[in-house]
Design an enzyme around this catalytic site. Structure first.
Site, PDB file in Angstrom:
ATOM      1  CG  HIS A 255      11.821-105.382-109.685  1.00 16.47           C
ATOM      2  ND1 HIS A 255      13.181-105.486-109.834  1.00 16.47           N
ATOM      3  CD2 HIS A 255      11.637-104.758-108.494  1.00 16.47           C
ATOM      4  CE1 HIS A 255      13.773-104.966-108.780  1.00 16.47           C
ATOM      5  NE2 HIS A 255      12.853-104.526-107.957  1.00 16.47           N
ATOM      6  CG  ASN A 256       9.537-108.581-107.299  1.00 11.47           C
ATOM      7  OD1 ASN A 256       9.608-109.244-108.327  1.00 11.47           O
ATOM      8  ND2 ASN A 256      10.497-108.589-106.387  1.00 11.47           N
TER       9      ASN A 256
END
Length: 345
Positions: A255-256
């Site tokens: 994620h991210n």
């Protein structure tokens, strides 16, 4: 057992046409010479085209039965006199240009005779499909999804609610796309999973509290993602894959993560959450990148490395932990010498 041919032999073409496609110069051979196929140097048959750029195969080149060879200036004199010579700056790149012309269906395979939406697909009535979209049997397209013209959704795919997919994309069989925005000419190979939860937990002695992942995945134009690769959606911002990036099979992107434009990520790489790859980064297979690390523009990471710290633009790093390759090689040489001294005692 029958022997099916998945990519039929191309029509015969002239050596001049091959040269034009390959951006090559005919050094020897008749421009009207007919080329009827392609093959590897060692197994080429009369009438076929080969390429050469690896000295490990020099002995094979000397014995090749090919009609013509794409070759760089360094090795042009190694081609047998019986073989037409096509001089090019980058033989492998020229080979790719030629194959794209001869075998267009191998670029992005599509099911033959697949037209429109299969009566065995499930498409929510609120989904919007532009003209020319193909949806194969078993696919499910959720409410509010939008899919651009010319895109093919292969068998048993799941396209989640409100997902946006651009034009001329292919979503491979059994792929899953949710919480994501895809640009144009994106190719997801079979089994790719896009937009599932990122791995986020507030850990504690009483148990691990799941942190809701409220970001998205944004995949820009002309990205290709290999089979069974996973791209998690962002936790509190977007996971982004930049334009033109090519990702191999079985890669995990957390994620991210932000991947820049025209990066190359080889099989079994793991990118931990919130790391950043700037444009034109190349990472070898089975490498791990720690979270919140930045790898600078144009950097190269050797396979089976662990990146724990930021890498500067243009850096060439490798090892565990990753370090500049010259330092890494010196350390390996020193360890080898120590081992050799120890064995002498």
């Amino acid at each position: 057992m029958s022997d099916p041919v998945f990519f039929a032999a191309p029509e015969t073409v002239s050596l001049q046409a091959i040269a034009d496609w390959a951006e090559a110069e005919i050094l020897s051979g008749d421009p009207d010479l007919k080329i009827s196929g392609v093959g590897p140097v060692e197994d080429a048959v009369p009438g076929s085209l080969v390429f050469f750029d690896n000295t490990l195969y020099l002995d094979k080149l000397a014995e090749t039965r090919a009609a013509a060879c794409l070759v760089g200036r360094k090795h042009k004199d190694k081609v047998p006199d019986s073989v037409a010579v096509l001089l090019c700056r980058e033989p492998y790149r020229s080979w790719a240009l030629v194959l794209a012309q001869l075998f267009p269906t191998a670029m992005v395979p599509r099911a033959e005779n697949a037209i429109g939406v299969s009566d065995r697909a499930v498409v929510d009535p609120t989904a919007v499909l532009e003209e020319g979209v193909v949806v194969e049997a078993g696919a499910v397209i959720g409410a509010g999804a939008e899919i651009g013209a010319g895109t093919a959704v292969r068998a048993n795919c799941v396209i989640g609610e409100r997902v946006r997919i651009g034009r001329d994309c292919v979503v491979g069989a059994n792929a899953s796309v949710q919480h994501a925005l895809l640009g144009n000419q994106v190719y997801l190979h079979p089994g790719v999973c896009i937009g599932q939860d990122g791995f986020g937990y507030a850990m504690g002695p009483g148990g691990h509290l799941k942190v809701p992942q409220i970001g998205r995945v944004v995949i820009q134009d002309n990205v290709e993602i290999g089979a069974n690769t996973t791209v998690d959606r962002g936790a509190n911002r977007d996971t982004v894959i930049g334009e033109g990036t090519k990702i191999d099979n079985q890669v995990q992107i957390g994620h991210n993560v932000v991947v820049g434009r025209h990066c190359v990520i080889v099989s079994q790489v793991g990118l931990s959450g919130s790391c950043t790859l700037e444009d034109y980064v190349a990472i070898g297979g089975q490498t791990g990148v720690r979270g919140h690390v930045t790898i600078g523009m144009g950097a190269q990471i050797a396979g089976v490395s662990i990146v724990n710290d930021d890498v500067p633009a243009g850096g060439r790093y490798g090892g565990t932990p990753a370090k500049p390759v010259k330092q890494w090689f010196r350390e390996l040489a020193a360890i080898r010498k120590l081992a050799e001294r120890g064995s002498e005692k």
